[in-house]
Design a protein around this motif. Structure first.
Motif, short mmCIF file in Angstrom:
data_model
loop_
_atom_site.label_atom_id
_atom_site.label_comp_id
_atom_site.label_asym_id
_atom_site.label_seq_id
_atom_site.Cartn_x
_atom_site.Cartn_y
_atom_site.Cartn_z
N PRO A 83 0.96 -1.27 0.01
CA PRO A 83 -0.03 -0.10 0.11
C PRO A 83 0.99 1.15 -0.02
O PRO A 83 0.18 2.41 -0.17
N PHE A 84 2.21 1.25 0.12
CA PHE A 84 2.99 2.46 0.30
C PHE A 84 3.47 2.82 -1.15
O PHE A 84 3.82 2.14 -1.83
N TYR A 102 -1.60 10.50 -4.43
CA TYR A 102 -1.31 10.50 -2.97
C TYR A 102 0.12 9.91 -2.74
O TYR A 102 0.58 8.93 -3.77
N LEU A 103 0.75 10.28 -1.58
CA LEU A 103 1.89 9.50 -1.18
C LEU A 103 1.59 8.74 0.11
O LEU A 103 1.06 9.76 1.02
N LEU A 104 1.69 7.51 0.39
CA LEU A 104 1.24 6.93 1.58
C LEU A 104 2.69 6.18 1.94
O LEU A 104 3.21 5.49 1.51
N LEU A 105 3.14 6.76 3.29
CA LEU A 105 4.27 6.45 3.75
C LEU A 105 4.19 5.78 5.24
O LEU A 105 3.28 6.21 6.18
N HIS A 106 4.79 4.62 5.52
CA HIS A 106 5.08 4.18 7.05
C HIS A 106 5.80 5.09 7.64
O HIS A 106 6.81 5.65 7.15
N THR A 107 5.66 5.16 9.01
CA THR A 107 6.37 6.41 9.66
C THR A 107 7.71 5.84 10.25
O THR A 107 8.33 6.74 11.01
N ASN A 108 8.20 4.72 9.92
CA ASN A 108 9.40 4.07 10.30
C ASN A 108 10.46 4.72 9.87
O ASN A 108 10.41 4.92 8.52
#
Ligand SMILES: C=C1C[C@]23C[C@@]1(O)CC[C@H]2[C@@]12CCC[C@@](C)(C(=O)O1)[C@H]2[C@@H]3C(=O)O
Ligand SMILES: O=C(O)CCC(=O)C(=O)O
Ligand SMILES: [Fe+2]
Length: 342
Positions: A83-84, A102-108
């Motif tokens: 999904p990222f 959109y940009l979807l990012l994990h916060t790690n």
């Protein structure tokens, strides 16, 4: 008392409704009461006098704008969002579509640093902007959850913020860009919103996480749904943040708070950019009503589940699905109740 903003909203089908606005600089006891009241009544509120620096916001805004101004081919290097990464019109894995990219990012931080290489020509600048924004909005989310803890008189007032402070937290960051939308050549009528000039940028849904911290540029488009199903347009405010109760907080409060259903419409005249920090616990943590929220009169409404199990359910369903229904317990019938005589 929750203060209604001076901007009152009137739509065809509703009475005037104010978006609750909470001043974070006010006295603590009153503040925590207002936060709980807004979470109960709307699952949504605006915060003013927050501690997120203007430069942290403007730097990410600039980085986002720079990315979305690239050519389609350049942007697709950062996709597809599974999904990222970069997504365009496709939302999630089940065929949901919207008029946005959109940009979807994990916060790690490690995954951000890695992703930044395909997103920006200056990956260090991009990842620093993202990390600074995440750190500040995480603090804001923790502050709000501590106020909830105080307002609900939890034994450990930090028990909610602990869920998202953990280094293994599964929190996400999303930057949405809704291009100024004039009727496209191949127009899909299902994306039109009634007879207005706007189309659906991001369809109706609730966020699965604990809390969402949302901020946008000064272009309107976000709408929230009231408990009676009416849509309330949210006046934009680029300096402030909007807070949304997510499904996981609904469960943790055993239904005392309800996650807010919301959607975003496009604007026919201006492009809109929004940034969401979705605060979530680590994948293997259990989501179950807090003991203080469960009483003989208020028995637990949900089966226990891990955040990973809930995410899996969310990703197997369409955007607008009422996914919490899958985890609801059948209401216990009171055995003393005598059925009404015919
Ligand atoms: C259609 C979908 C997109 C989504 C995953 C889902 O299957 C259902 C929930 C959606 C949502 C809404 C809030 C933000 C988001 C990142 C999330 O955690 O759940 C999105 C998912 C997504 O866009 O990948
Ligand atoms: O862009 C917005 O204002 C809302 C987007 C949203 O609800 C989401 O990304 O979950
Ligand atoms: Fe959302």
């Amino acid at each position: 008392m929750v203060v209604a903003s001076s901007m009152m909203i009137r739509t065809k089908k509703t009475k005037a409704v104010g978006i609750p606005t909470i001043d974070l600089s006010m006295e603590r006891a009153e503040l925590s009461k207002q936060v709980v009241k807004a979470c109960e009544e709307y699952g949504f509120f605006k915060v003013v006098n927050h501690s997120v620096g203007k430069e942290v916001i403007s730097t990410l805004e600039e980085q986002g704008a720079e990315f979305f101004s690239k050519t389609a081919a350049e942007k697709h290097r950062a996709g597809p969002a599974t999904p990222f990464g970069y997504g365009c019109r496709n939302i999630g894995p089940n065929g949901d579509m919207g008029d946005l990219e959109y940009l979807l990012l994990h916060t790690n931080p490690l995954t951000i640093s890695d992703r930044s290489k395909t997103i920006s020509n200056d990956p260090i600048k991009f990842s620093c902007a993202v990390n600074d924004y995440i750190e500040s909005t995480r603090e804001l989310a923790c502050e709000i959850l501590d106020l909830v803890g105080e307002g609900l008189r939890l034994q450990d007032k930090y028990s909610l913020s602990k869920l998202i402070r953990d280094v293994q937290s599964d929190s996400l960051l999303r930057i949405n860009h809704y291009p100024q939308m004039v009727k496209p050549k191949s127009w899909d009528p299902s994306l039109m919103k009634g007879n207005s000039n706007s189309s659906i940028g991001f369809g109706e849904h609730s966020d699965p996480q604990i809390l969402t911290i949302l901020r946008s540029n000064n272009v309107g488009g976000l709408q929230i749904s009231t408990h009676d199903g009416l849509w309330i347009p949210v006046p934009p405010d680029s300096n402030e943040f909007f807070v949304m109760v997510g499904d996981a907080l609904q469960v943790l409060t055993n239904g005392r708070f309800t996650s807010v259903r919301h959607r975003a419409l496009t604007n026919p005249l201006k492009s809109r950019m929004s940034m969401m920090y979705f605060a979530a616990p680590p994948l293997n943590w259990w989501i179950t009503p807090l003991s203080k929220m469960v009483t003989p009169h208020n028995p637990t409404l949900y089966k226990p589940f891990t955040w990973a199990q809930y995410k899996q359910a969310a990703y197997s369903l369409r955007l607008g699905a009422s996914r919490l229904d899958l985890f609801k317990l059948q209401q216990q019938q009171d055995s003393n109740l005598v059925p009404p005589s015919p």
